[in-house]
Design an enzyme around this catalytic site. Structure first.
Site, PDB file in Angstrom:
ATOM      1  N   CYS C 110       0.885  -1.160   0.000  1.00 29.89           N
ATOM      2  CA  CYS C 110       0.000   0.000   0.000  1.00 29.89           C
ATOM      3  C   CYS C 110       0.924   1.211   0.000  1.00 29.89           C
ATOM      4  CB  CYS C 110      -0.915   0.008   1.223  1.00 29.89           C
ATOM      5  SG  CYS C 110      -1.889   1.519   1.366  1.00 29.89           S
ATOM      6  N   CYS C 115      -2.666  -0.001   3.993  1.00 28.72           N
ATOM      7  CA  CYS C 115      -3.874  -0.834   4.010  1.00 28.72           C
ATOM      8  C   CYS C 115      -3.488  -2.314   4.006  1.00 28.72           C
ATOM      9  CB  CYS C 115      -4.741  -0.509   2.805  1.00 28.72           C
ATOM     10  SG  CYS C 115      -5.228   1.230   2.787  1.00 28.72           S
TER      11      CYS C 115
END
Lengths: 95, 92, 210
Positions: C110, C115
């Site tokens: 990410c 994330c």
């Protein structure tokens, strides 16, 4: 195109990846949980959290640890929204 | 605008000062729609305390590594990223 | 708690805690007082976080290895597949499983944030959140994989997946050779966290049984 400090993909760096493992400290779990509770109550959402993180100065962003960024953002967004008064956390800490 | 899997698309090359989810390294790059995920609230408005509606379609877009990093030689390697519909453009 | 008695220490605090620790506690206290958050929500989330682990994702992978029909369901709808085996897929609206094969190797990053499918893998490792990983995973994926000790043939397509938005990705690593006779529970023990991010292979069978 100018690259914001959080937008790290392809950022020039030769720094090695530090692969030390670390269990989340109590305050890190707490920070995660505060943000989750704010989302639940509707006081602040995750996109606002990210905007707050992205508004850190590049120096601050790079110096801060992951959950320090969360904490900075939560305080900044909640102050912007009037949930916290400016400097309120500092005053509580000075208590 | 909606896109279909397999379609060639270009990521808009515009700057955007506020919160958004399009990384700069794919801006202006051409790729292919690999998946049409679903629609989600728009982080660009939700990030400012609004409801994020209308929802925007989210696509997984795949790029040839060499198209993203022209100075490298990535062979057949590819880079995928999720991109919202309003950041995609049809290619000529 | 409705009064400002400045007695914050309801719980033991680690001696080496950074200033951010006191800040987090002060913030929690203020927000609870103001009614902006519910302390039970905070406790529940902490409990949830410490209860998640890569063992959950590993169960999905091991089931997929032994049950091709389940693997197809996992690839089509990982959330439903997780619920099917009694796992909590978490609050993320969509979890997508990506299958590593002889020809394609997925690795997840990410670049904008960090994330991660916490519900199925637990909290992410620090390196996943680190700036060098977020920078180089997309620009030099084979170099990064090399740092993790994984060298792939040139004819394997490395597919870096940048989870920029609402989707959380889970890699299904290849089933190691020599595991044909193993039971699902034994196989699950071979499925490491890093193999489900895509920076390593699933482990070979352990030499010693405990």
């Amino acid at each position: 195109m100018e690259q914001a400090v959080h937008d790290r993909g392809g950022w020039p760096t030769d720094a090695p990846i530090d692969r030390h493992e670390h269990e989340l400290a109590d305050w890190e779990l707490l920070t995660d949980a505060i943000v989750d509770a704010l989302e639940r109550s509707g006081a602040m959402n995750v996109d606002e959290l990210r905007r707050g993180i992205e508004s850190m100065s590049p120096t601050e962003y790079e110096r801060a640890s992951y959950y320090e960024r969360w904490l900075y953002s939560a305080e900044s967004i909640l102050t912007e929204k009037g949930v916290l008064a400016p400097g309120e956390v500092d005053r509580r800490l000075a208590g | 605008m909606s896109y279909r899997v397999g379609q060639q698309v270009r990521v808009a090359e515009r700057s955007h000062d506020g919160h958004h989810r399009t990384p700069s390294y794919i801006k202006g790059k051409t790729g292919r729609v690999e998946r049409a995920h679903a629609s989600f609230t728009n982080p660009e408005t939700r990030g400012y305390g609004r409801d994020g509606l209308p929802e925007k379609e989210l696509y997984l877009v795949g790029f040839a590594y060499d198209d993203v990093w022209p100075d490298h030689r990535g062979g057949r390697d590819r880079i995928y990223a999720d991109v919202f519909e309003h950041w995609l453009e049809v290619t000529a | 708690m409705s009064h400002h008695d400045h007695d914050h220490s309801h719980e033991p605090v680690a001696a080496d805690e950074p200033p951010a620790g006191a800040r987090a506690r002060a913030l929690e206290e203020l927000l609870v007082e103001k009614g902006a958050i519910d302390r039970d929500d905070v406790r529940h989330r902490i409990d949830w976080l410490v209860s998640r682990s890569p063992a959950d994702g590993a169960r999905l992978v091991a089931r997929a290895w032994v049950d091709p029909a389940f693997k197809e369901r996992l690839l089509v709808d990982a959330r439903a597949a997780a619920l099917e085996v009694g796992l909590d897929p978490g609050p993320s609206p969509l979890v997508v499983a990506l299958e590593n094969t002889d020809a394609v190797h997925h690795v997840v990053v990410c670049t904008l944030c960090s994330c991660y499918p916490k519900a199925l893998l637990g909290p992410p490792p620090d390196w996943y959140k680190s700036l060098p990983y977020r920078s180089r995973a997309v620009s030099d994926p084979r170099g990064v994989l090399g740092e993790f000790g994984l060298t792939l043939d040139e004819d394997v397509e490395v597919r870096v997946v940048d989870s920029t938005a609402d989707i959380r990705y889970l890699v299904i690593p290849r089933r190691p050779g020599g595991t044909e006779g193993m039971r699902e529970e034994e196989l699950a023990a071979l499925v490491t966290r890093d193999s489900m991010i895509g920076v390593s292979r699933a482990g070979p069978p352990l030499l010693f049984k405990s």
